[in-house]
Design a protein around this motif. Structure first.
Motif, PDB file in Angstrom:
ATOM      1  N   LEU A   1      -1.414  -2.399  11.720  1.00 14.96           N
ATOM      2  CA  LEU A   1      -1.007  -2.761  10.365  1.00 14.96           C
ATOM      3  C   LEU A   1      -0.016  -1.704   9.885  1.00 14.96           C
ATOM      4  O   LEU A   1      -0.323  -0.506   9.904  1.00 14.96           O
ATOM      5  N   PRO A   2       1.170  -2.119   9.455  1.00 14.06           N
ATOM      6  CA  PRO A   2       2.152  -1.112   9.025  1.00 14.06           C
ATOM      7  C   PRO A   2       1.703  -0.442   7.732  1.00 14.06           C
ATOM      8  O   PRO A   2       0.886  -0.983   6.985  1.00 14.06           O
ATOM      9  N   GLN A   3       2.265   0.725   7.481  1.00 15.61           N
ATOM     10  CA  GLN A   3       1.782   1.529   6.364  1.00 15.61           C
ATOM     11  C   GLN A   3       1.955   0.870   5.008  1.00 15.61           C
ATOM     12  O   GLN A   3       1.207   1.168   4.087  1.00 15.61           O
ATOM     13  N   GLU A   4       2.889  -0.058   4.911  1.00 13.74           N
ATOM     14  CA  GLU A   4       3.170  -0.599   3.571  1.00 13.74           C
ATOM     15  C   GLU A   4       2.328  -1.832   3.226  1.00 13.74           C
ATOM     16  O   GLU A   4       2.425  -2.352   2.111  1.00 13.74           O
ATOM     17  N   VAL A   5       1.476  -2.310   4.141  1.00 14.34           N
ATOM     18  CA  VAL A   5       0.672  -3.503   3.864  1.00 14.34           C
ATOM     19  C   VAL A   5      -0.787  -3.112   3.656  1.00 14.34           C
ATOM     20  O   VAL A   5      -1.329  -2.281   4.373  1.00 14.34           O
ATOM     21  N   LYS A   6      -1.408  -3.748   2.649  1.00 12.23           N
ATOM     22  CA  LYS A   6      -2.757  -3.340   2.257  1.00 12.23           C
ATOM     23  C   LYS A   6      -3.842  -3.786   3.238  1.00 12.23           C
ATOM     24  O   LYS A   6      -4.762  -3.033   3.546  1.00 12.23           O
ATOM     25  N   GLY A   7      -3.749  -5.036   3.729  1.00 13.28           N
ATOM     26  CA  GLY A   7      -4.851  -5.509   4.569  1.00 13.28           C
ATOM     27  C   GLY A   7      -4.428  -6.619   5.506  1.00 13.28           C
ATOM     28  O   GLY A   7      -3.403  -7.267   5.314  1.00 13.28           O
ATOM     29  N   THR A   8      -5.238  -6.857   6.544  1.00 13.57           N
ATOM     30  CA  THR A   8      -4.935  -7.928   7.471  1.00 13.57           C
ATOM     31  C   THR A   8      -5.723  -9.188   7.062  1.00 13.57           C
ATOM     32  O   THR A   8      -6.507  -9.152   6.124  1.00 13.57           O
TER      33      THR A   8
ATOM     34  N   ILE B   1      -0.122   5.414   5.353  1.00 15.50           N
ATOM     35  CA  ILE B   1      -0.928   5.580   6.569  1.00 15.50           C
ATOM     36  C   ILE B   1      -0.891   4.264   7.354  1.00 15.50           C
ATOM     37  O   ILE B   1      -1.561   3.295   6.985  1.00 15.50           O
ATOM     38  N   PRO B   2      -0.139   4.211   8.446  1.00 13.42           N
ATOM     39  CA  PRO B   2      -0.214   3.015   9.297  1.00 13.42           C
ATOM     40  C   PRO B   2      -1.576   2.981   9.985  1.00 13.42           C
ATOM     41  O   PRO B   2      -2.176   4.026  10.252  1.00 13.42           O
ATOM     42  N   ILE B   3      -2.060   1.779  10.272  1.00 16.33           N
ATOM     43  CA  ILE B   3      -3.391   1.636  10.888  1.00 16.33           C
ATOM     44  C   ILE B   3      -3.224   1.149  12.323  1.00 16.33           C
ATOM     45  O   ILE B   3      -2.539   0.166  12.589  1.00 16.33           O
ATOM     46  N   ASP B   4      -3.858   1.871  13.254  1.00 19.97           N
ATOM     47  CA  ASP B   4      -3.713   1.553  14.687  1.00 19.97           C
ATOM     48  C   ASP B   4      -4.356   0.220  15.031  1.00 19.97           C
ATOM     49  O   ASP B   4      -3.805  -0.580  15.782  1.00 19.97           O
TER      50      ASP B   4
ATOM     51  N   ASP C   1       0.859  -1.177   0.000  1.00 18.01           N
ATOM     52  CA  ASP C   1       0.000   0.000   0.000  1.00 18.01           C
ATOM     53  C   ASP C   1       0.895   1.225   0.000  1.00 18.01           C
ATOM     54  O   ASP C   1       1.899   1.274   0.716  1.00 18.01           O
TER      55      ASP C   1
END
Lengths: 269, 269, 269, 269
Positions: free
Chosen positions: C56-63, C20-23, C16
């Protein structure tokens, strides 16, 4: 009717010796008819749930609950982000308190036109005006919860046809300058971030358009919060936000959610 | 602790002169840990909401509420359609009442295997065991609310690609012979009538299968209730049913619903 | 049944670029049959509402949402404050995440004996086991919401007879050492702080005792939170607490509430 | 935006061969801003939850959901018991249906003056306007749910001092001549039947009066429904009623309730 023939003691004003100051004391779950005003729209009557409180110093036994209702009565025709500071100041003064808080949760209605036919109907958005004041100053926030359609990118890509989609909700809460951001703007940010807006009234040509628009714009909950975050970070009026996306999954009996909270760095970048 | 040094009057047993018999008096919104048993599965612990009541003749002032809890305590390890008659008989006898009623609402869990991977997880189904007894006899019903996926036939047909779908619920309530119909059977009827069952745990290969299955089986709420009705009318064990389908519309912020109620004609056709 | 004849793409694992990292991303509103264990009581089956998430770190699209259910399946027979660290560690490892969170909300039942007759019945208490883990360590809290009777000191003092009273709730949330504080202890603190405990089954002699005990122990919501706070501050196991008292006012259609939050000073006083 | 370049099929109007007529099909859980009018008061804006449906003959596949919203849009400024027949007739005509139904649930606010100080504030009452029409005619009902104080006669009599009391609700539903009975009248019947009305704003002298009034008027839930029933049976405008009293027991964590349903005999006695 019993009349009050004797002086009634003010139990609440008596001293308390436990040495425990109270952060918040007040009323909650109060349902009231109010008129809310947003910066860009005509004032709108609605039914609010309110929570109002003050702090209580350690040496006082109790607060005077009826005064919360008195203050609300004076302001119920004009509840707005712009008037929260006045209401908070009055709560603080009337209750003789160091700090005061208010939360006003209400459905806000907008007329929405269907994308092809132009047919129109009301859509409801849950909003919260929240504010707190103490000696250090005032802190207010605006929250809007927007129903949307979300369509799953994974389901679309791995399937020969179709894609599961569902009703989702995007909740955006922001801190900004006094009354600088409107409910409408946040609704639009939320809708742009999802697969499609929702409507109360769609004719068949609209349903076709909405179905295909959603299929063309698949998003995970992760995408929704990132889309919102990207837009709000670029908006210099926004000092802080929290965004949460929820999908009432159509293939599960639970919710998928994502959340991002962000504060603009001190140098304002 | 205060001890009761004097005889405590039985206010409830006093006469009443208003000449108003009471249909139902009792307790509701009582949350209790119970064990429920379905005809075809192992007994399962769950948390129920109960409503229990009796009738009160016009000449008696009040009922004795604590006895409802006492009866429940004796039966809470075995709440089932098969034991409702016993519980009702005991309520009636213990309260000295002409009629008695009980409703036990609870989530019921089944382990569901994903269609391709076979991965398994629990899905929750809201159920109600209900019964009433009076001099004329006993009347019991079983209700199950089943989450499903529904995909809109209109959206599918009028769109070049995609189709809106959403989480839906199918609620089936039946009257049948004593304990003749199981929760599982009604869940399966509901799921066959919708676009796809839902699951708590799906791997990607399952998600592909579920997405395509739903696209292959579009249904309106009208179709869902008709599918259920067709199947239940053909099942001679069923004397009466009411079925309601609800869609939490993904393109609207309201619900679409349909309802059919039916009683088997006296000649049993 | 559709079988998966082709490899299914792992859309979630793609990169991604929005930075934007996701909390938090995960599942919520998941209802599951679990067995909860408190430090001092036998394990108890109950129905929980769960919320589980990871960062989720900013570079990964989804969990990978299904993994939350897999982890829960392995632990659902033993959900306890003592096992939260294991569950959190497994969530973090299985999802490959820097941080993980879980909230398990459930009704917990205790058998309560009426004060005079000794008659017994279950009372339900809403509890929450919550935990979060990241590189810096683990943070867990236990919350209990206890129904009580509260009787108004002002009403008692200013009236020639009687005093309004009502159902109230005391919610206590604490941070303590690992599994050091039990649900039962918090229930007892809450009940001692109000006018009277409540029961599911009271005979007339009990009702007399409870009525008079409440009249002898009038408390405002302010008193309730101060009573709880005094007791918890004196308990060196407690590192932090938040207590909120609510009265479902019998003379109003809204709630009166008070709240105190407190952290033990660094020097442990 | 996708435009609709091709004719969109009317899937709903197609024939259905399952031979299952549908009792009700429509929309529910629709939240809308409306203006309600009661016979004796000024029209009042409020937020309603609506359920609207029509019957569907066995040979038609589906109804046209968007038309419910269109009809509502035309009437939302004037929703009243007096206008239900017009709305129902329009639903029936617009949907081409043999029968139509509507339920409008909303909070209704009245300004209430405290009994001694005269201080005033709004109190909220949940109301329902319901109507159904078919070839045989029209059937409408009005329901009001009124919060009250109830004080237990048993607790008062068996205790040396005090008496448990709590928030209760009295729900009255009536069938009467067209718009013959007002919301206000039902609220007053409910309040006269309980121990005391409730208020949003009470000063200390009022609290004293309300406390003593409740102590002077103890009632069981059985008494409340009998008091209401006695009054409504004597009111010749009322053809049918159902009354339910609920107490949110202050000494229990469940509700005590009583219910009476009654229809005026054919000879009108």
């Amino acid at each position: 009717m019993i009349t009050s023939e004797r002086p009634v003691a003010d139990v609440q004003s008596r001293p308390d010796r436990r040495r425990i100051p109270i952060d918040q004391v007040g009323v909650s779950d109060l349902r009231y008819l109010v008129v809310v005003a947003d910066r860009s729209e005509r004032p709108q009557p609605t039914v609010a749930r309110l929570r109002m409180s003050v702090s209580l110093p350690q040496e006082v036994k109790g607060t005077h609950m009826s005064r919360f209702i008195e203050v609300l009565n004076r302001h119920r025709e004009g509840v707005a982000m712009a008037t929260l500071p006045l209401i908070l100041a009055e709560l603080r003064r009337r209750l003789g308190a160091a700090s005061a808080r208010i939360e006003v949760a209400f459905p806000y209605f907008r007329e929405r036109r269907a994308p092809v036919s132009g047919a129109s109907g009301l859509v409801d958005y849950d909003c919260v005006f929240a504010g707190a004041v103490d000696e250090a100053g005032i802190d207010c926030s605006l929250a809007v919860r927007v129903p949307v359609t979300s369509l799953c990118p994974c389901s679309k890509e791995i399937s020969d046809y179709g894609a599961h989609n569902q009703r989702g909700f995007v909740r955006i809460e922001v801190r900004a300058g006094p009354d600088e951001v409107g409910i409408d703007e946040l609704i639009e940010v939320a809708e742009r971030s999802a697969s499609s807006p929702i409507y109360s009234l769609l004719k068949r040509a609209d349903e076709r358009a909405v179905t295909m628009r959603a299929y063309d714009n698949p998003v995970f909950v992760e995408d929704v919060v990132r889309n919102v975050a990207t837009e709000l970070q670029a908006d210099r009026r926004i000092a802080w936000f929290r965004v949460e996306a929820e999908n009432d999954e159509s293939i599960h009996n639970h919710v998928a959610f994502a959340r991002v909270e962000w504060a603009r760095p001190a140098d304002g970048v």
